[in-house]
Design an enzyme around this catalytic site. Structure first.
Site, PDB file in Angstrom:
ATOM      1  CD  GLU A   1      18.254  -7.177   3.924  1.00 18.11           C
ATOM      2  OE1 GLU A   1      17.338  -6.499   3.834  1.00 18.11           O
ATOM      3  OE2 GLU A   1      19.056  -6.820   2.848  1.00 18.11           O
TER       4      GLU A   1
ATOM      5  CE  LYS B   1      14.807  -4.645   0.704  1.00 19.62           C
ATOM      6  NZ  LYS B   1      16.104  -5.249   1.622  1.00 19.62           N
TER       7      LYS B   1
ATOM      8  CG  ASP C   1       3.086   4.352  10.844  1.00 19.17           C
ATOM      9  OD1 ASP C   1       3.678   3.562  10.450  1.00 19.17           O
ATOM     10  OD2 ASP C   1       1.841   5.057  10.978  1.00 19.17           O
TER      11      ASP C   1
ATOM     12  CG  HIS D   1      23.974  -9.895   0.908  1.00 21.19           C
ATOM     13  ND1 HIS D   1      22.880  -9.979   1.803  1.00 21.19           N
ATOM     14  CD2 HIS D   1      24.172  -8.864   0.440  1.00 21.19           C
ATOM     15  CE1 HIS D   1      22.137  -8.727   1.486  1.00 21.19           C
ATOM     16  NE2 HIS D   1      22.917  -8.292   0.999  1.00 21.19           N
TER      17      HIS D   1
HETATM   18  C1  MEV Z   1      19.485  -5.303  -0.175  1.00 31.46           C
HETATM   19  O1  MEV Z   1      18.486  -5.447   0.842  1.00 31.46           O
HETATM   20  C2  MEV Z   1      19.814  -3.960  -0.510  1.00 31.46           C
HETATM   21  C3  MEV Z   1      20.517  -3.935  -1.826  1.00 31.46           C
HETATM   22  O2  MEV Z   1      19.765  -4.298  -3.100  1.00 31.46           O
HETATM   23  C4  MEV Z   1      20.287  -2.204  -2.100  1.00 31.46           C
HETATM   24  C5  MEV Z   1      20.673  -1.713  -3.679  1.00 31.46           C
HETATM   25  O3  MEV Z   1      20.691  -2.759  -4.505  1.00 31.46           O
HETATM   26  O4  MEV Z   1      21.008  -0.778  -3.798  1.00 31.46           O
HETATM   27  C6  MEV Z   1      21.906  -4.281  -1.770  1.00 31.46           C
END
Ligand code: MEV
Length: 423
Positions: free
Chosen positions: A83, A262, A278, A376
């Site tokens: 990513e 995430k 792992d 991004h």
């Molecule tokens: C994207 O991979 C991760 C984010 O969505 C984390 C978040 O919203 O805190 C930017």
């Protein structure tokens, strides 16, 4: 007629034979075939021994995060991730955290839990005590299975027994608590759990069913904290309240917590992969720990200290190892460990926690300040430009135009490419 995927003896075929089968099944071109059956770093023979039915290897970019300080030591952090923005965001946030001296990390020690499930017990609470009465014996029996681990100072240290209410009635679940030192520990723990089964059946009169490690490694926690000075966080101190507001939603709302965590795992898993560990185990541990209160919550916490500076902390299970499996077989994993300069699995776990906190700082700051899309998009636009066929210098030119126009799409990239090639 569709082709059958029932292929008797596929696992016994040579790699070349398997590749041929896949070629025929999926109508692979010569160009596609050229991607299979080889490996630049891992070595195709090593890959073939690591898992079953190998036809090739799969690469990820390996990036370096500079600027990190953990426990007073400056480190470079290698990350394997697909990513865009993860590495850049971490580098930025790590620089901000330097204003408060970087990250301070600690841990609970490398204790893993093995579970032994006993069913068909009519008096589960008495059975629980019967098992506990054999505590010393259980520890000794478990440790007989791993004299090397014991010699290194590890091994089974304690037990606990729970009566778990299930859809099928109460079950007696014995936990062995095993110090696995520098190993992730799944093998050691599973072997011990299996060896104990007949003894537990004898003492309880029940039937032992599962004997397996728990990935909710809540005795193998890593922690990290950081302080970011209010004037070291762009665009300015006002963003601190925004970060805390964003965190508060994650802590209150599982829909936001999933994305928040995430993001944390963007950093943690990328480091875990780079070191050959792992990552599914780490993800399972992280998310189950985040839900330990009965509600899925944030793994981090953000507060403001008496000076108005931003203070963050994280605590999560981090069952990583430095011995065994891909951590020693994969040349890239060994290299990553050398770059990190870690000597113990605990140090690696502490750095991973710091990386998770750092990523969360990066994400919440961007979300609270400008939104993620701007950052991004510039990297994403480059990928779109490449997808449209841009090469060399064209990539940056096309990507810049896409971002300026706010249309980061392949069709628009193709038009721009035609335009600049026409000139
Ligand atoms: C994207 O991979 C991760 C984010 O969505 C984390 C978040 O919203 O805190 C930017």
């Amino acid at each position: 007629m569709s082709k059958s995927s029932r292929i008797p003896g596929f696992h016994k075929m040579s790699m070349e034979e398997r590749i041929k089968v896949v070629k025929e099944f999926a109508d692979l071109t010569d160009e596609e075939m050229a991607l299979l059956g080889k490996s630049s770093v891992l070595g195709i023979d090593t890959a073939d021994r690591m898992i079953e039915n190998v036809i090739g290897t799969f690469e990820l970019p390996l990036g370096i995060v500079p600027n990190m300080t953990v426990n007073g030591r400056d480190i470079l952090v290698p990350l394997a991730v697909e990513e865009s923005s993860v590495v850049a965001a971490l580098a930025n946030a790590a620089r901000m955290a330097r204003s408060g001296g970087g990250f301070v990390a600690s841990s609970s020690g490398p204790i893993m839990i093995g579970q032994i499930q006993t069913v068909n017990v009519s008096d589960p609470f008495a059975a629980k005590l019967k098992i506990l009465e054999h505590r010393e014996e259980i520890i000794d029996l478990a440790n007989e299975n791993d004299p090397v681990l014991v010699k290194l100072g590890g091994g089974c240290k304690d037990i606990e027994v729970r009566v778990v209410d299930s859809a099928l009635g109460p079950m007696v679940v014995t936990h062995i608590l095993v110090d696995t030192r520098d190993a992730m520990g799944a093998n050691a723990v599973n072997t011990m759990a299996e060896a104990l089964a007949p003894h537990i059946e004898k003492w309880t009169g029940g039937r032992v069913f599962l004997r397996i490690l728990s990935n909710l490694a809540d005795r193998r926690l890593a922690r990290a904290r950081c302080l970011v000075k209010k004037d070291a966080i762009p665009p300015g101190p006002e963003v601190i309240d925004g970060i805390i507001t964003a965190w508060a939603l994650a802590d209150a709302d599982p829909y936001r917590a999933a994305t928040h965590n995430k993001g944390i795992m963007n950093g943690v898993s990328a480091l875990v992969i780079a070191t050959g560990n792992d990552f599914r185990a780490i993800e399972a541990g992280a998310h189950s720990y985040a839900a330990r209160s009965g509600r899925y919550r944030s793994l981090t916490r953000w507060e403001k200290d008496e000076n108005g500076d931003l203070v963050g902390s994280i605590e999560m299970p981090l069952a990583v190892g430095l011995v065994g499996g891909a951590t020693v077989l994969h040349p890239m994993a060994k290299l990553a460990v050398k770059i990190l300069g870690v000597k113990t699995a605990t140090e690696l776990a502490e750095i991973a926690a710091a990386v998770g906190l750092c990523q969360n700082l990066a994400a919440l700051r961007v979300l609270a300040a400008e939104g993620v899309q701007r950052g991004h998009m510039s990297l994403h636009a480059k990928n779109i430009a490449v997808m449209a066929g841009a090469q060399g210098d064209e990539i940056d030119v096309v990507a810049q135009r896409l971002v300026q126009e706010g249309k980061v799409r392949v069709d628009r990239a193709e038009e721009i490419l035609k335009e600049i090639r026409g000139k």
